[in-house]
Scaffold this motif. Structure first.
Motif, PDB file in Angstrom:
ATOM      1  N   PRO A  72      -0.660  41.014  46.966  1.00 31.67           N
ATOM      2  CA  PRO A  72      -1.421  42.253  46.808  1.00 31.67           C
ATOM      3  C   PRO A  72      -0.793  43.185  45.788  1.00 31.67           C
ATOM      4  O   PRO A  72       0.431  43.279  45.680  1.00 31.67           O
ATOM      5  CB  PRO A  72      -1.362  42.864  48.216  1.00 31.67           C
ATOM      6  CG  PRO A  72      -0.058  42.377  48.770  1.00 31.67           C
ATOM      7  CD  PRO A  72       0.093  40.980  48.230  1.00 31.67           C
ATOM      8  N   GLY A  73      -1.634  43.875  45.033  1.00 33.87           N
ATOM      9  CA  GLY A  73      -1.137  44.794  44.018  1.00 33.87           C
ATOM     10  C   GLY A  73      -1.847  46.124  44.069  1.00 33.87           C
ATOM     11  O   GLY A  73      -2.699  46.365  44.941  1.00 33.87           O
ATOM     12  N   LEU A  74      -1.524  46.977  43.134  1.00 34.70           N
ATOM     13  CA  LEU A  74      -2.202  48.265  43.021  1.00 34.70           C
ATOM     14  C   LEU A  74      -3.588  48.062  42.397  1.00 34.70           C
ATOM     15  O   LEU A  74      -3.802  47.096  41.658  1.00 34.70           O
ATOM     16  CB  LEU A  74      -1.371  49.203  42.146  1.00 34.70           C
ATOM     17  CG  LEU A  74      -0.014  49.620  42.717  1.00 34.70           C
ATOM     18  CD1 LEU A  74       0.781  50.384  41.659  1.00 34.70           C
ATOM     19  CD2 LEU A  74      -0.183  50.475  43.966  1.00 34.70           C
ATOM     20  N   PRO A  75      -4.527  48.969  42.668  1.00 30.38           N
ATOM     21  CA  PRO A  75      -5.881  48.837  42.108  1.00 30.38           C
ATOM     22  C   PRO A  75      -5.900  49.243  40.640  1.00 30.38           C
ATOM     23  O   PRO A  75      -6.405  50.298  40.274  1.00 30.38           O
ATOM     24  CB  PRO A  75      -6.715  49.785  42.982  1.00 30.38           C
ATOM     25  CG  PRO A  75      -5.737  50.841  43.403  1.00 30.38           C
ATOM     26  CD  PRO A  75      -4.431  50.117  43.590  1.00 30.38           C
ATOM     27  N   ASP A  76      -5.360  48.396  39.808  1.00 30.63           N
ATOM     28  CA  ASP A  76      -5.209  48.689  38.375  1.00 30.63           C
ATOM     29  C   ASP A  76      -5.409  47.402  37.590  1.00 30.63           C
ATOM     30  O   ASP A  76      -4.482  46.853  37.018  1.00 30.63           O
ATOM     31  CB  ASP A  76      -3.821  49.284  38.116  1.00 30.63           C
ATOM     32  CG  ASP A  76      -3.586  49.603  36.637  1.00 30.63           C
ATOM     33  OD1 ASP A  76      -4.580  49.807  35.907  1.00 30.63           O
ATOM     34  OD2 ASP A  76      -2.418  49.632  36.219  1.00 30.63           O
ATOM     35  N   PHE A  80      -3.109  45.324  34.814  1.00 30.62           N
ATOM     36  CA  PHE A  80      -2.619  44.123  35.496  1.00 30.62           C
ATOM     37  C   PHE A  80      -1.630  44.479  36.612  1.00 30.62           C
ATOM     38  O   PHE A  80      -0.734  43.714  36.940  1.00 30.62           O
ATOM     39  CB  PHE A  80      -1.986  43.152  34.499  1.00 30.62           C
ATOM     40  CG  PHE A  80      -1.813  41.750  35.032  1.00 30.62           C
ATOM     41  CD1 PHE A  80      -2.906  41.004  35.432  1.00 30.62           C
ATOM     42  CD2 PHE A  80      -0.559  41.173  35.139  1.00 30.62           C
ATOM     43  CE1 PHE A  80      -2.752  39.717  35.929  1.00 30.62           C
ATOM     44  CE2 PHE A  80      -0.387  39.886  35.641  1.00 30.62           C
ATOM     45  CZ  PHE A  80      -1.494  39.156  36.028  1.00 30.62           C
ATOM     46  N   GLY A  81      -1.779  45.650  37.195  1.00 32.25           N
ATOM     47  CA  GLY A  81      -0.943  46.039  38.320  1.00 32.25           C
ATOM     48  C   GLY A  81       0.508  46.310  37.982  1.00 32.25           C
ATOM     49  O   GLY A  81       1.341  46.450  38.876  1.00 32.25           O
ATOM     50  N   ARG A  82       0.799  46.426  36.696  1.00 35.21           N
ATOM     51  CA  ARG A  82       2.194  46.617  36.284  1.00 35.21           C
ATOM     52  C   ARG A  82       2.527  48.066  35.943  1.00 35.21           C
ATOM     53  O   ARG A  82       3.641  48.361  35.510  1.00 35.21           O
ATOM     54  CB  ARG A  82       2.522  45.704  35.095  1.00 35.21           C
ATOM     55  CG  ARG A  82       2.648  44.245  35.508  1.00 35.21           C
ATOM     56  CD  ARG A  82       2.933  43.320  34.358  1.00 35.21           C
ATOM     57  NE  ARG A  82       3.195  41.961  34.844  1.00 35.21           N
ATOM     58  CZ  ARG A  82       3.122  40.879  34.091  1.00 35.21           C
ATOM     59  NH1 ARG A  82       2.792  40.987  32.811  1.00 35.21           N
ATOM     60  NH2 ARG A  82       3.384  39.694  34.606  1.00 35.21           N
ATOM     61  N   ARG A  83       1.583  48.970  36.164  1.00 36.67           N
ATOM     62  CA  ARG A  83       1.826  50.391  35.925  1.00 36.67           C
ATOM     63  C   ARG A  83       1.924  51.112  37.265  1.00 36.67           C
ATOM     64  O   ARG A  83       1.063  50.951  38.124  1.00 36.67           O
ATOM     65  CB  ARG A  83       0.685  50.995  35.092  1.00 36.67           C
ATOM     66  CG  ARG A  83       0.488  50.295  33.758  1.00 36.67           C
ATOM     67  CD  ARG A  83      -0.610  50.930  32.929  1.00 36.67           C
ATOM     68  NE  ARG A  83      -1.927  50.838  33.563  1.00 36.67           N
ATOM     69  CZ  ARG A  83      -3.069  51.156  32.943  1.00 36.67           C
ATOM     70  NH1 ARG A  83      -3.038  51.595  31.688  1.00 36.67           N
ATOM     71  NH2 ARG A  83      -4.227  51.051  33.567  1.00 36.67           N
ATOM     72  N   GLU A  84       2.968  51.875  37.435  1.00 35.87           N
ATOM     73  CA  GLU A  84       3.125  52.602  38.683  1.00 35.87           C
ATOM     74  C   GLU A  84       2.056  53.677  38.813  1.00 35.87           C
ATOM     75  O   GLU A  84       1.632  54.270  37.825  1.00 35.87           O
ATOM     76  CB  GLU A  84       4.526  53.206  38.787  1.00 35.87           C
ATOM     77  CG  GLU A  84       5.608  52.144  38.926  1.00 35.87           C
ATOM     78  CD  GLU A  84       6.896  52.688  39.491  1.00 35.87           C
ATOM     79  OE1 GLU A  84       6.953  53.882  39.863  1.00 35.87           O
ATOM     80  OE2 GLU A  84       7.872  51.903  39.569  1.00 35.87           O
ATOM     81  N   MET A  85       1.631  53.900  40.056  1.00 36.21           N
ATOM     82  CA  MET A  85       0.623  54.906  40.348  1.00 36.21           C
ATOM     83  C   MET A  85       1.171  55.843  41.420  1.00 36.21           C
ATOM     84  O   MET A  85       2.022  55.459  42.230  1.00 36.21           O
ATOM     85  CB  MET A  85      -0.658  54.236  40.860  1.00 36.21           C
ATOM     86  CG  MET A  85      -1.303  53.276  39.881  1.00 36.21           C
ATOM     87  SD  MET A  85      -2.707  52.381  40.622  1.00 36.21           S
ATOM     88  CE  MET A  85      -3.850  53.731  40.945  1.00 36.21           C
ATOM     89  N   SER A  86       0.671  57.062  41.422  1.00 41.65           N
ATOM     90  CA  SER A  86       1.032  58.019  42.462  1.00 41.65           C
ATOM     91  C   SER A  86       0.133  57.762  43.664  1.00 41.65           C
ATOM     92  O   SER A  86      -1.039  58.147  43.680  1.00 41.65           O
ATOM     93  CB  SER A  86       0.856  59.455  41.953  1.00 41.65           C
ATOM     94  OG  SER A  86       1.167  60.384  42.975  1.00 41.65           O
ATOM     95  N   VAL A  87       0.679  57.060  44.659  1.00 40.83           N
ATOM     96  CA  VAL A  87      -0.098  56.697  45.846  1.00 40.83           C
ATOM     97  C   VAL A  87       0.689  57.049  47.098  1.00 40.83           C
ATOM     98  O   VAL A  87       1.920  57.043  47.104  1.00 40.83           O
ATOM     99  CB  VAL A  87      -0.448  55.192  45.856  1.00 40.83           C
ATOM    100  CG1 VAL A  87      -1.448  54.861  44.759  1.00 40.83           C
ATOM    101  CG2 VAL A  87       0.802  54.335  45.690  1.00 40.83           C
ATOM    102  N   SER A  88      -0.029  57.364  48.167  1.00 46.18           N
ATOM    103  CA  SER A  88       0.612  57.694  49.439  1.00 46.18           C
ATOM    104  C   SER A  88       0.900  56.422  50.225  1.00 46.18           C
ATOM    105  O   SER A  88       0.348  55.353  49.948  1.00 46.18           O
ATOM    106  CB  SER A  88      -0.296  58.604  50.256  1.00 46.18           C
ATOM    107  OG  SER A  88      -1.458  57.897  50.678  1.00 46.18           O
ATOM    108  N   ALA A  89       1.746  56.554  51.238  1.00 41.77           N
ATOM    109  CA  ALA A  89       2.039  55.425  52.106  1.00 41.77           C
ATOM    110  C   ALA A  89       0.773  54.951  52.814  1.00 41.77           C
ATOM    111  O   ALA A  89       0.562  53.741  53.000  1.00 41.77           O
ATOM    112  CB  ALA A  89       3.105  55.816  53.125  1.00 41.77           C
ATOM    113  N   SER A  90      -0.080  55.885  53.190  1.00 44.77           N
ATOM    114  CA  SER A  90      -1.335  55.531  53.852  1.00 44.77           C
ATOM    115  C   SER A  90      -2.225  54.701  52.935  1.00 44.77           C
ATOM    116  O   SER A  90      -2.853  53.721  53.362  1.00 44.77           O
ATOM    117  CB  SER A  90      -2.065  56.805  54.283  1.00 44.77           C
ATOM    118  OG  SER A  90      -3.318  56.493  54.874  1.00 44.77           O
ATOM    119  N   GLU A  91      -2.274  55.075  51.672  1.00 46.58           N
ATOM    120  CA  GLU A  91      -3.072  54.313  50.711  1.00 46.58           C
ATOM    121  C   GLU A  91      -2.496  52.913  50.525  1.00 46.58           C
ATOM    122  O   GLU A  91      -3.238  51.918  50.467  1.00 46.58           O
ATOM    123  CB  GLU A  91      -3.116  55.048  49.373  1.00 46.58           C
ATOM    124  CG  GLU A  91      -3.974  56.297  49.386  1.00 46.58           C
ATOM    125  CD  GLU A  91      -3.881  57.088  48.096  1.00 46.58           C
ATOM    126  OE1 GLU A  91      -4.938  57.486  47.579  1.00 46.58           O
ATOM    127  OE2 GLU A  91      -2.756  57.301  47.588  1.00 46.58           O
TER     128      GLU A  91
END
Length: 265
Positions: A72-76, A80-91
């Protein structure tokens, strides 16, 4: 990877990222890699993958006898999921649960069993140093299957978190990436961060598996625990790298086998 990290007969897993195409686009050398690796990490639809590519990847892995893990990766997808995003633990919990559930359904429908979870890209590195992110991923894994093996970088926070929550884990090292003195991976933007010579990658894999050591570009030794060795499947010569690494490990007397859930049940 097993209950005895100090076994005299060394056994390691060789894993690769898998099924990272989308729609009509194919990516990586999945078919060629399967003959050399012992486990695969299948993209679950956020950074790459879709229902069809996921099902195809699952069936290919089952036919080859490779252990199947969720990646699983970030919705990016664009990055390609290789950029950090500002996301909460809940997300992160919801992202992970959603992707795990989708892949688990496909694996079960195909007659298999999900073996492990390995976060992808930026999410992997975020979980390696951020307690709240690591806990969110572990909690999502526990909600789906408390015997899923967590793949995390050697020395990273997510492995400590897996131990604290009593969930199985495998300490991961990278055959085709350069290391920093603190045990982190060199940033991809840094020259030499990705190894482009198959024999060099094979030698690094053997040193990590047999001696628990990887050398930085300046020759400094870094201690690592190699339960599973990652080979990036998106490289132009990924199959060649997999072949050389596989051969070198076997020649060094190292057994290749995926981490087994049964060892921890």
């Amino acid at each position: 990877m097993t209950s005895d990290h100090n076994s005299l007969i060394r056994t390691v897993d060789l894993n690769c990222d898998f099924g990272e195409g989308f729609g009509t686009y194919t990516f990586g050398q999945d078919t060629e890699l399967l003959q050399y690796v012992t486990s695969v990490n299948i993209a679950c639809g956020f950074h790459a993958g879709d229902p069809h590519t996921m099902r195809t990847a699952v069936n290919q892995a089952l036919a080859a006898g490779a252990a199947i893990g969720a990646h699983p990766g970030l919705p990016d997808r664009l990055g390609f999921g290789r950029r950090e995003m500002s996301v909460s633990a809940s997300e992160v919990y919801d992202f992970t649960l959603y992707q795990l559930g989708a892949l688990q359904a496909i694996v079960r429908a195909s007659g298999g069993r999900l073996n492990h979870l390995k976060p992808h890209g930026a999410l992997y590195h975020m979980a390696g140093r951020d307690k709240t992110i690591a806990e969110a991923i572990i909690k999502a894994a526990l909600a789906v299957d408390d015997q899923l093996i967590i793949y995390g970088q050697s020395g990273s926070l997510i492995l400590d978190t897996a131990i604290r929550f009593g969930i199985p884990y495998a300490s991961e090292v990278f055959a085709d990436r350069a290391y920093e003195p603190d045990g982190s991976l060199a940033a991809r933007s840094k020259p030499g961060a990705v190894l482009h010579d198959a024999d060099e990658a094979a030698a690094q894999a053997v040193a990590m598996a047999a001696q628990g050591i990887v050398y930085t570009p300046d020759g400094s030794p870094v201690h690592v625990q190699a339960d599973t060795i990652c080979l990036h499947g998106d490289g132009a010569h990924a199959a060649l790298f997999a072949s050389r690494i596989n051969e070198a490990l076997i020649a060094a007397g190292i057994n290749l086998h995926s981490p087994s859930r049964m060892l921890r049940e």
